[in-house]
Design a protein around this motif. Structure first.
Motif, PDB file in Angstrom:
ATOM      1  N   GLU A  53       0.821  -1.210   0.000  1.00 18.80           N
ATOM      2  CA  GLU A  53       0.000   0.000   0.000  1.00 18.80           C
ATOM      3  C   GLU A  53       0.854   1.259   0.000  1.00 18.80           C
ATOM      4  OE1 GLU A  53      -2.601  -0.352   3.308  1.00 18.80           O
ATOM      5  OE2 GLU A  53      -3.779  -2.004   2.443  1.00 18.80           O
ATOM      6  N   ALA A  54       1.920   1.260   0.800  1.00 21.60           N
ATOM      7  CA  ALA A  54       2.807   2.423   0.825  1.00 21.60           C
ATOM      8  C   ALA A  54       3.504   2.602  -0.517  1.00 21.60           C
ATOM      9  CB  ALA A  54       3.840   2.261   1.943  1.00 21.60           C
ATOM     10  N   PHE A  55       3.937   1.501  -1.123  1.00 21.35           N
ATOM     11  CA  PHE A  55       4.609   1.556  -2.423  1.00 21.35           C
ATOM     12  C   PHE A  55       3.706   2.176  -3.482  1.00 21.35           C
ATOM     13  CE2 PHE A  55       5.395  -0.850  -6.459  1.00 21.35           C
ATOM     14  CZ  PHE A  55       6.578  -0.221  -6.807  1.00 21.35           C
ATOM     15  N   ARG A  56       2.461   1.730  -3.558  1.00 23.04           N
ATOM     16  CA  ARG A  56       1.535   2.257  -4.565  1.00 23.04           C
ATOM     17  C   ARG A  56       1.173   3.705  -4.292  1.00 23.04           C
ATOM     18  NH1 ARG A  56      -2.566  -2.992  -4.904  1.00 23.04           N
ATOM     19  NH2 ARG A  56      -1.152  -4.360  -6.090  1.00 23.04           N
ATOM     20  N   ALA A  57       0.959   4.034  -3.025  1.00 20.85           N
ATOM     21  CA  ALA A  57       0.531   5.390  -2.689  1.00 20.85           C
ATOM     22  C   ALA A  57       1.637   6.420  -2.894  1.00 20.85           C
ATOM     23  CB  ALA A  57       0.043   5.433  -1.242  1.00 20.85           C
ATOM     24  N   GLU A  58       2.881   6.048  -2.612  1.00 19.35           N
ATOM     25  CA  GLU A  58       3.960   7.028  -2.611  1.00 19.35           C
ATOM     26  C   GLU A  58       4.738   7.105  -3.919  1.00 19.35           C
ATOM     27  OE1 GLU A  58       6.458   6.721   0.846  1.00 19.35           O
ATOM     28  OE2 GLU A  58       4.765   6.219   2.159  1.00 19.35           O
ATOM     29  N   THR A  59       4.740   6.023  -4.694  1.00 18.18           N
ATOM     30  CA  THR A  59       5.540   6.040  -5.921  1.00 18.18           C
ATOM     31  C   THR A  59       4.696   6.107  -7.183  1.00 18.18           C
ATOM     32  OG1 THR A  59       5.626   3.625  -6.240  1.00 18.18           O
ATOM     33  CG2 THR A  59       7.257   4.613  -4.743  1.00 18.18           C
ATOM     34  N   GLY A  60       3.518   5.457  -7.188  1.00 15.04           N
ATOM     35  CA  GLY A  60       2.732   5.371  -8.407  1.00 15.04           C
ATOM     36  C   GLY A  60       3.416   4.566  -9.485  1.00 15.04           C
ATOM     37  N   GLN A 113      12.725  11.937   5.577  1.00 16.23           N
ATOM     38  CA  GLN A 113      11.693  12.947   5.308  1.00 16.23           C
ATOM     39  C   GLN A 113      10.632  12.783   6.394  1.00 16.23           C
ATOM     40  OE1 GLN A 113       8.423  12.720   2.454  1.00 16.23           O
ATOM     41  NE2 GLN A 113       9.510  14.191   1.166  1.00 16.23           N
ATOM     42  N   GLY A 114      10.943  13.215   7.596  1.00 22.19           N
ATOM     43  CA  GLY A 114      10.072  12.946   8.730  1.00 22.19           C
ATOM     44  C   GLY A 114      10.280  11.517   9.225  1.00 22.19           C
ATOM     45  N   ALA A 121      11.457  18.241   0.227  1.00 21.10           N
ATOM     46  CA  ALA A 121      10.016  18.315  -0.015  1.00 21.10           C
ATOM     47  C   ALA A 121       9.261  17.852   1.225  1.00 21.10           C
ATOM     48  CB  ALA A 121       9.640  17.463  -1.225  1.00 21.10           C
ATOM     49  N   SER A 122       7.950  18.085   1.207  1.00 19.24           N
ATOM     50  CA  SER A 122       7.124  17.708   2.361  1.00 19.24           C
ATOM     51  C   SER A 122       6.192  16.546   2.065  1.00 19.24           C
ATOM     52  CB  SER A 122       6.298  18.912   2.826  1.00 19.24           C
ATOM     53  OG  SER A 122       5.467  19.385   1.771  1.00 19.24           O
ATOM     54  N   GLU A 123       6.064  16.167   0.781  1.00 19.58           N
ATOM     55  CA  GLU A 123       5.157  15.080   0.400  1.00 19.58           C
ATOM     56  C   GLU A 123       5.948  13.811   0.107  1.00 19.58           C
ATOM     57  OE1 GLU A 123       1.922  15.214   0.528  1.00 19.58           O
ATOM     58  OE2 GLU A 123       1.941  17.319   1.133  1.00 19.58           O
ATOM     59  N   PRO A 124       5.443  12.637   0.569  1.00 15.71           N
ATOM     60  CA  PRO A 124       6.179  11.382   0.328  1.00 15.71           C
ATOM     61  C   PRO A 124       6.264  10.991  -1.138  1.00 15.71           C
ATOM     62  CG  PRO A 124       4.021  10.941   1.283  1.00 15.71           C
ATOM     63  CD  PRO A 124       4.229  12.418   1.373  1.00 15.71           C
ATOM     64  N   GLY A 125       5.415  11.603  -1.983  1.00 18.93           N
ATOM     65  CA  GLY A 125       5.469  11.295  -3.413  1.00 18.93           C
ATOM     66  C   GLY A 125       6.584  12.011  -4.146  1.00 18.93           C
ATOM     67  N   ASP A 126       7.253  12.967  -3.490  1.00 15.85           N
ATOM     68  CA  ASP A 126       8.401  13.645  -4.105  1.00 15.85           C
ATOM     69  C   ASP A 126       9.636  12.784  -3.882  1.00 15.85           C
ATOM     70  OD1 ASP A 126       6.890  15.854  -4.879  1.00 15.85           O
ATOM     71  OD2 ASP A 126       7.101  16.774  -2.912  1.00 15.85           O
ATOM     72  N   ARG A 127      10.092  12.129  -4.944  1.00 13.57           N
ATOM     73  CA  ARG A 127      11.113  11.097  -4.793  1.00 13.57           C
ATOM     74  C   ARG A 127      12.104  11.138  -5.952  1.00 13.57           C
ATOM     75  NH1 ARG A 127       8.743   7.822  -1.014  1.00 13.57           N
ATOM     76  NH2 ARG A 127      10.380   6.263  -1.219  1.00 13.57           N
ATOM     77  N   GLY A 128      13.208  10.460  -5.749  1.00 12.84           N
ATOM     78  CA  GLY A 128      14.171  10.211  -6.808  1.00 12.84           C
ATOM     79  C   GLY A 128      14.335   8.711  -6.978  1.00 12.84           C
ATOM     80  N   VAL A 129      14.677   8.276  -8.187  1.00 13.72           N
ATOM     81  CA  VAL A 129      14.786   6.848  -8.490  1.00 13.72           C
ATOM     82  C   VAL A 129      16.106   6.571  -9.189  1.00 13.72           C
ATOM     83  CG1 VAL A 129      13.774   4.898  -9.736  1.00 13.72           C
ATOM     84  CG2 VAL A 129      12.275   6.606  -8.689  1.00 13.72           C
ATOM     85  N   GLY A 130      16.798   5.527  -8.730  1.00 13.44           N
ATOM     86  CA  GLY A 130      17.989   5.031  -9.411  1.00 13.44           C
ATOM     87  C   GLY A 130      17.775   3.580  -9.799  1.00 13.44           C
ATOM     88  N   CYS A 131      18.217   3.182 -10.985  1.00 13.95           N
ATOM     89  CA  CYS A 131      17.989   1.818 -11.476  1.00 13.95           C
ATOM     90  C   CYS A 131      19.294   1.183 -11.956  1.00 13.95           C
ATOM     91  CB  CYS A 131      16.975   1.809 -12.623  1.00 13.95           C
ATOM     92  SG  CYS A 131      15.320   2.406 -12.180  1.00 13.95           S
ATOM     93  N   SER A 132      19.371  -0.137 -11.847  1.00 18.27           N
ATOM     94  CA  SER A 132      20.515  -0.914 -12.353  1.00 18.27           C
ATOM     95  C   SER A 132      19.990  -2.096 -13.143  1.00 18.27           C
ATOM     96  CB  SER A 132      21.390  -1.438 -11.199  1.00 18.27           C
ATOM     97  OG  SER A 132      22.030  -0.386 -10.516  1.00 18.27           O
ATOM     98  N   ASP A 133      20.670  -2.400 -14.255  1.00 18.85           N
ATOM     99  CA  ASP A 133      20.309  -3.624 -14.962  1.00 18.85           C
ATOM    100  C   ASP A 133      20.812  -4.826 -14.159  1.00 18.85           C
ATOM    101  OD1 ASP A 133      23.068  -3.894 -15.490  1.00 18.85           O
ATOM    102  OD2 ASP A 133      22.880  -2.909 -17.433  1.00 18.85           O
ATOM    103  N   ASP A 134      20.499  -6.033 -14.633  1.00 18.14           N
ATOM    104  CA  ASP A 134      20.790  -7.227 -13.842  1.00 18.14           C
ATOM    105  C   ASP A 134      22.294  -7.411 -13.629  1.00 18.14           C
ATOM    106  OD1 ASP A 134      19.802  -9.765 -12.596  1.00 18.14           O
ATOM    107  OD2 ASP A 134      21.056 -10.657 -14.162  1.00 18.14           O
ATOM    108  N   VAL A 135      23.101  -7.135 -14.658  1.00 17.70           N
ATOM    109  CA  VAL A 135      24.557  -7.309 -14.532  1.00 17.70           C
ATOM    110  C   VAL A 135      25.123  -6.336 -13.503  1.00 17.70           C
ATOM    111  CG1 VAL A 135      26.754  -7.130 -15.745  1.00 17.70           C
ATOM    112  CG2 VAL A 135      24.803  -8.204 -16.879  1.00 17.70           C
TER     113      VAL A 135
END
Length: 268
Positions: A99-106, A121-122, A145-159
């Motif tokens: 629920e937190a994942f869906r609500a905060e990241t979309g 963030q609090g 920011a003050s909202e949990p939806g304000d986020r940054g994302v970093g990604c890595s491929d499998d290797v």
């Protein structure tokens, strides 16, 4: 007298051939008359309904508007306490994590882990690790920011994930997920002092309040390393786009020659 029956038969044969050809010529005219009337009626009906015979009920596609800048603001670096905090993260389980994942990241992805990361963030801040296609992505809250939806994302491929894991840095917040069997990362502050980071359950390390010039060194196979450095704070110019996204540049950088929102939109 014997020639009269023969003459009569010849005349009858000639008349039959002559009239047979006339009947063949008349038949198409009887077919074309009602067809022409039907076409005329259909054309009149189509005109009354505002349609052309070739329309075939097709509606012209509405072109997608090109994103453009709707607002320009200058964002100052977030104030820091000049104190680096090593976050004591804990796993968030079950429905609460989903629920937190869906609500905060979309985000559309498969959640692997969610952590409570108080102080980022609090006291209710979270960090999420999820799969998106062939990548592992780490979503971290923005400390300015003050909202949990304000986020940054970093990604890595499998290797890359198997070698160094995945990390994400947002302002003075930093988090990384360390693959099984890799040594603990090393944090180096701006003055050069070092310390090993404690890895929480699920493989997470998290920091908040890190100053510019600090870094985290991740260890890979065969003594390879990767350093994630915190940039020194600079004011940023934020271009808010009509499609809900934003583009940021250092405030002291040259002004873009064209609309940054339109350029990013054309690149998908």
């Amino acid at each position: 007298m014997t020639k009269i029956p023969a003459l009569r038969e010849a005349l009858e044969s000639t008349a039959e051939r002559h009239y047979a050809r006339r009947r063949l010529l008349v038949w198409p005219r009887r077919v074309l008359i009602p067809s022409a009337v039907a076409v005329a009626v259909w054309l009149a009906f189509s005109t009354l309904n505002g349609r052309s015979p070739e329309s075939n009920d097709e509606v012209a596609a509405t072109p997608t508007p090109v994103p453009h800048t709707v607002k320009v603001t200058t964002k100052q670096p977030p104030a820091t306490s000049n104190k680096t905090v090593f976050v004591r993260a804990s796993l968030l389980d079950g429905n609460a994590a989903v629920e937190a994942f869906r609500a905060e990241t979309g985000a559309n992805g498969q959640l692997d882990h969610a952590w409570r990361t108080p102080g980022m963030q609090g006291e209710q801040a979270h960090v999420f690790l999820y799969r998106r296609g062939g990548e592992r992505c780490l979503s971290v809250v923005d400390p300015s920011a003050s909202e949990p939806g304000d986020r940054g994302v970093g990604c890595s491929d499998d290797v890359t994930f198997r070698r160094f894991g995945v990390s994400s840095m947002v302002g003075t917040n930093y988090a990384a997920v360390i693959p099984d069997g890799r040594p603990a990362p090393v944090y180096r502050d701006a003055d050069g002092h070092q310390r090993k980071l404690k890895i929480a359950d699920g493989g997470l390390v998290a920091i908040t309040g890190a100053p510019g010039g600090a870094s985290v060194t991740l260890h890979g196979p065969r003594a390879t390393q990767r350093a994630d450095a915190f940039p020194r704070s600079r004011p940023m110019t934020l271009y808010s786009c009509s499609n809900g996204k934003g583009v940021a540049f250092p405030a002291d950088a040259p002004k873009p020659a064209s609309d940054p929102c339109a350029t990013v939109g054309s690149q998908g």
